[in-house]
Design an enzyme around this catalytic site. Structure first.
Site, PDB file in Angstrom:
ATOM      1  N   GLU A 150       0.813  -1.228   0.000  1.00  0.00           N
ATOM      2  CA  GLU A 150       0.000   0.000   0.000  1.00  0.00           C
ATOM      3  C   GLU A 150       0.845   1.276   0.000  1.00  0.00           C
ATOM      4  O   GLU A 150       0.791   2.081   0.931  1.00  0.00           O
ATOM      5  CB  GLU A 150      -0.961  -0.011   1.189  1.00  0.00           C
ATOM      6  CG  GLU A 150      -1.978  -1.134   1.085  1.00  0.00           C
ATOM      7  CD  GLU A 150      -3.111  -1.040   2.100  1.00  0.00           C
ATOM      8  OE1 GLU A 150      -2.927  -0.409   3.152  1.00  0.00           O
ATOM      9  OE2 GLU A 150      -4.185  -1.596   1.826  1.00  0.00           O
ATOM     10  N   CYS A 155       6.689  12.813   1.234  1.00  0.00           N
ATOM     11  CA  CYS A 155       7.789  13.170   2.126  1.00  0.00           C
ATOM     12  C   CYS A 155       8.291  14.551   1.701  1.00  0.00           C
ATOM     13  O   CYS A 155       8.374  14.849   0.507  1.00  0.00           O
ATOM     14  CB  CYS A 155       8.903  12.136   2.001  1.00  0.00           C
ATOM     15  SG  CYS A 155      10.405  12.590   2.887  1.00  0.00           S
ATOM     16  N   CYS A 160      13.897  14.856  -1.205  1.00  0.00           N
ATOM     17  CA  CYS A 160      12.707  14.892  -2.063  1.00  0.00           C
ATOM     18  C   CYS A 160      12.595  16.254  -2.748  1.00  0.00           C
ATOM     19  O   CYS A 160      12.252  16.345  -3.928  1.00  0.00           O
ATOM     20  CB  CYS A 160      11.448  14.591  -1.244  1.00  0.00           C
ATOM     21  SG  CYS A 160      11.323  12.846  -0.785  1.00  0.00           S
ATOM     22  N   GLU A 305      -6.545  -8.198  -0.743  1.00  0.00           N
ATOM     23  CA  GLU A 305      -6.949  -8.236   0.662  1.00  0.00           C
ATOM     24  C   GLU A 305      -8.438  -7.933   0.756  1.00  0.00           C
ATOM     25  O   GLU A 305      -8.959  -7.119  -0.024  1.00  0.00           O
ATOM     26  CB  GLU A 305      -6.227  -7.160   1.484  1.00  0.00           C
ATOM     27  CG  GLU A 305      -4.753  -7.365   1.695  1.00  0.00           C
ATOM     28  CD  GLU A 305      -4.150  -6.234   2.536  1.00  0.00           C
ATOM     29  OE1 GLU A 305      -4.863  -5.625   3.358  1.00  0.00           O
ATOM     30  OE2 GLU A 305      -2.955  -5.946   2.358  1.00  0.00           O
ATOM     31  N   TRP A 313     -10.613  -0.760  12.089  1.00  0.00           N
ATOM     32  CA  TRP A 313     -10.196   0.642  12.024  1.00  0.00           C
ATOM     33  C   TRP A 313     -11.337   1.576  11.637  1.00  0.00           C
ATOM     34  O   TRP A 313     -11.131   2.773  11.505  1.00  0.00           O
ATOM     35  CB  TRP A 313      -9.008   0.811  11.068  1.00  0.00           C
ATOM     36  CG  TRP A 313      -9.107  -0.011   9.809  1.00  0.00           C
ATOM     37  CD1 TRP A 313      -8.462  -1.192   9.549  1.00  0.00           C
ATOM     38  CD2 TRP A 313      -9.893   0.274   8.638  1.00  0.00           C
ATOM     39  NE1 TRP A 313      -8.800  -1.660   8.298  1.00  0.00           N
ATOM     40  CE2 TRP A 313      -9.671  -0.777   7.716  1.00  0.00           C
ATOM     41  CE3 TRP A 313     -10.758   1.311   8.274  1.00  0.00           C
ATOM     42  CZ2 TRP A 313     -10.286  -0.830   6.461  1.00  0.00           C
ATOM     43  CZ3 TRP A 313     -11.369   1.270   7.032  1.00  0.00           C
ATOM     44  CH2 TRP A 313     -11.124   0.206   6.137  1.00  0.00           C
ATOM     45  N   GLU A 353      -3.490  -5.087  15.167  1.00  0.00           N
ATOM     46  CA  GLU A 353      -4.408  -5.854  14.329  1.00  0.00           C
ATOM     47  C   GLU A 353      -4.852  -7.158  14.993  1.00  0.00           C
ATOM     48  O   GLU A 353      -5.342  -8.071  14.347  1.00  0.00           O
ATOM     49  CB  GLU A 353      -3.802  -6.054  12.941  1.00  0.00           C
ATOM     50  CG  GLU A 353      -3.919  -4.738  12.176  1.00  0.00           C
ATOM     51  CD  GLU A 353      -3.251  -4.702  10.827  1.00  0.00           C
ATOM     52  OE1 GLU A 353      -2.435  -5.574  10.526  1.00  0.00           O
ATOM     53  OE2 GLU A 353      -3.570  -3.763  10.075  1.00  0.00           O
TER      54      GLU A 353
END
Ligand code: GLA
Ligand code: ZN
Length: 676
Positions: A150, A155, A160, A305, A313, A353
């Site tokens: 994911e 940033c 960056c 998934e 959540w 989890e």
């Protein structure tokens, strides 16, 4: 390149959490067999188990899991572990940790929060990936590479920033060109040196847009770095990464180019309101994201998934009602998935989890209700194996464009509170979903050749090039539907000059002069012109945004019913070349969108999965294998319903029993029928 022959059934498996618990892994593999689970996704967050200290690797436990998987004839989806960085790495090399917009570097915590630019992180990721690819890259059980987990987020570190400035230099060449593209004289923001360019100056639309484009490019580059050893050492195995539907951070059309197969993690919150409308909305949202994910590659995708039970959540996540697990899995397949995978196979004992749904619960056996439902679906899927690889042909495309969304969402507009990009696209997808008409969800630069009908909801940004392609589509005989907000800006966020919709003005045959913005709960009305109904009847409610449109060749099909613009066009039709271009000028209620798009469906003779119509909250989708239609019937109602199959004859793809006429579906019931 390898392609899995069977439907992948399984999910995330974290045996490295259980190494100190003898017997657990034995039990798991027995239960996998019992549940017809043929796939494990391994190593997603295992970096610290695989490389406990810098340069010291431990693959013993993973070797053992691979060996067991092989003995049991299972597929392994092997992850690269970059989604979660070990403490030793994050603390020794601070540059791998992200910096927030205020310039503060993150502490080591959580996951998915590494800098995409850091050379150290890239090198460390490549090193562990090289080890994995050498060791398992040609293992007979390896089915797929799962790159990271994911990807998301931005940033704001100096590395960056430097990369962003270089990216801009390469894109614009000169500061003059960049200043012009961003309209920098505004508020005296003219740049006179590249290193003056900071990140998001949210007042500068073009900069916001480029920042998000850059972060997408940086993620693609990061993926290329991750897969370099994999492509070299494991060239036969396809590569994927788990996407997240309409996730806003990166343009998935670009990310998909780096992958061989696309997949996504689907977490609709079923049953969290006890209304049919909620359930239907959850199903609609999932369907849309399945179609979007499939269209990214225009071939079957994977459901990587989903929860076999609750998520932990959301504010409240009820248990999946009996049947729902199978229904959600078959829904993904109906829209083109060649897998049903879960997060997680065994529930973790500790950390955040530990109370998230899993196939194997803490009780540790196969006696749970959830396990039994998983096993029952597993048995069904073995009978549905011939779905694998089948096509999902669509004549309709709905445009969901990340770039148009970004610039629309960042623009300061007279209706800031009522933008709703994703919901607007969904509202124009919904009537097709309800009617069982297959839809591709494309972006604005997609090839339009496969389609008879293209809907462009809220396509705020239209470049000359996109405008020309949409026009050519209509010219050749296509039907285009645009809505309010069309073509307000170009590809750097500058307003269209000389009359909106700029590059589409001739095609749509209208000039959009201005738009009214209404606060909630204000409403205006839209009524069809006599004799031009196009499926419309009575008066419809319009809200939030109402454009004032001047026809320039277009015919007016419906008008506003009130306010100073009463009688002015609300829906127009322009015949252009061999095709037609419609423009919807206001945000209307679902009844309007449904009536109008159903009319077009009929007029264009678009294929419906079930010709005789569907009950409310029942979805029907077709996949085509070797010229044979497989019809998925999905009942999202908590009560049984009856579906009229018309004159067609089917066989149930699981039981082989003959099916025709009226078919009843249980509450949350689902059937797969092969057309005779
Ligand atoms: C995401 C992640 C998984 C897990 C699930 C929980 O999809 O990829 O690691 O955290 O959410 O729902
Ligand atoms: Zn960074």
């Amino acid at each position: 390149m390898k392609t899995p022959k069977a439907l992948l059934y399984g999910g995330d498996y974290n045996p490295d959490q259980w190494l100190a618990y003898p017997g657990v892994i034995d039990t798991d593999f027995k239960l996998f067999e019992q549940a017809h689970i043929n796939t494990i996704s391994l190593g997603i967050f295992s970096w610290a188990s695989l490389e406990p200290e810098e340069g010291r690797y431990d693959f013993g436990w993973m070797d053992a899991i691979f060996a067991r998987a092989q003995r049991q004839g299972m597929n392994v989806i092997l992850a690269t572990p970059s989604g979660g960085k070990p403490n030793w790495l994050a603390l020794k090399y601070p540059e791998v940790r992200r910096v927030n917009p205020e310039g503060v570097r993150d502490p080591q915590k959580a996951r998915h929060n590494h800098c995409l630019t850091s050379p150290v992180y890239r090198q460390k990721v490549r090193a562990i990936n090289e080890q994995l690819a050498r060791r398992y890259g040609n293992h007979p059980s390896l089915a797929l590479w799962h790159i990271s987990n994911e990807y998301g987020g931005y940033c704001y570190c100096d590395l960056c920033l430097g990369a962003f400035q270089d990216w801009l230099k390469a894109k614009y060449g000169t500061l003059d060109a960049l200043n012009e593209a961003y309209w920098c004289r505004f508020w005296s923001h003219t740049y006179t040196a590249w290193d003056q360019i900071r990140f998001i100056d949210s007042g500068v639309g073009g900069l916001v847009l480029d920042w998000k484009r850059f972060m997408t490019a940086q993620c693609c580059d990061f993926i290329r770095n991750e897969v370099e050893p994999i492509r070299r050492l494991s060239p036969e195995t396809p590569v994927t990464t788990n996407l997240m539907g309409t996730f806003p951070d990166y343009d998935y059309w670009q990310i998909a180019k780096e992958l061989d197969v696309v997949c996504w993690d689907a977490y609709p919150v079923w049953h969290s309101e006890e209304t049919a409308a909620h359930e239907s909305n959850a199903a609609l949202n999932a369907a849309f994201r399945h179609d979007l994910t499939r269209t990214l590659k225009r071939k079957p995708f994977l459901l990587m998934e989903s929860t076999p039970s609750q998520i932990n959540w959301a504010p409240v996540s009820p248990l999946l009602r009996p049947g729902m697990l199978r229904l959600a899995g078959l829904q993904a397949m109906a829209h083109g998935a060649d897998s049903v995978c879960y997060f997680q196979l065994r529930k973790s004992r500790g950390s955040c989890e530990q109370f998230h749904g899993a196939v194997i619960d803490h009780v540790g056996n196969g006696e749970t209700r959830v396990f039994k439902e998983v096993a029952s679906l597993g048995a069904s899927l073995e009978k549905l194996g011939n779905v694998v690889g089948s096509a999902t042909p669509s004549k309709v495309a709905v445009i969901f464009d990340w770039e148009a969304r970004w610039i629309f969402e960042s623009a300061a507009l007279p209706m800031n509170q009522e933008k709703h990009y994703v919901d607007t696209v969904l509202a124009h997808y919904k009537p097709f979903w309800e009617a069982g008409v297959s839809v591709d969800v494309i972006n604005a630069s997609a090839d339009l050749a496969p389609y008879d009908l293209v809907i462009a909801p809220l396509l705020f940004m239209v470049s000359e090039e996109t405008g020309a392609r949409l026009s050519a589509f209509v010219q050749r005989g296509g039907t285009l539907v645009t809505t309010y907000g069309i073509a307000a800006v170009n590809e750097t966020g500058l307003a269209t000059l000389g009359g909106v919709p700029g590059p589409l003005r001739k095609t749509l045959g209208v000039w959009i002069e201005e738009f009214d913005a209404l606060p909630e709960p204000s409403r205006r009305h839209v009524v069809a012109e006599a004799g031009k109904a196009h499926g419309l009847s009575g008066s419809y409610e319009a809200r939030h945004i109402l454009e004032i449109v001047h026809p320039e060749g277009a015919e007016t099909l419906a008008v506003y019913g009130d306010d100073f613009y009463a009688g002015q066009p609300a829906l127009t039709l322009n015949r252009f070349g061999k095709g037609r271009a419609y423009h919807i000028a206001s945000r209307n209620d679902d009844r309007f969108t449904g009536d109008f798009l159903r009319f077009l469906t009929g007029e264009l003779n678009l294929p419906c999965a079930v010709a005789s119509g569907l009950p409310r909250n029942v979805s029907a989708q077709v996949r085509v294998q070797n010229g044979r239609n497989l019809l998925f019937l999905l009942n999202f109602n908590g009560e049984p319903v009856e579906v009229d199959l018309g004159g067609k004859k089917y066989t149930d793809a699981e039981t082989q029993e003959a099916v025709a006429g009226k078919l009843s579906l249980a509450a949350y019931g689902s059937r797969v029928l092969a057309e005779a």
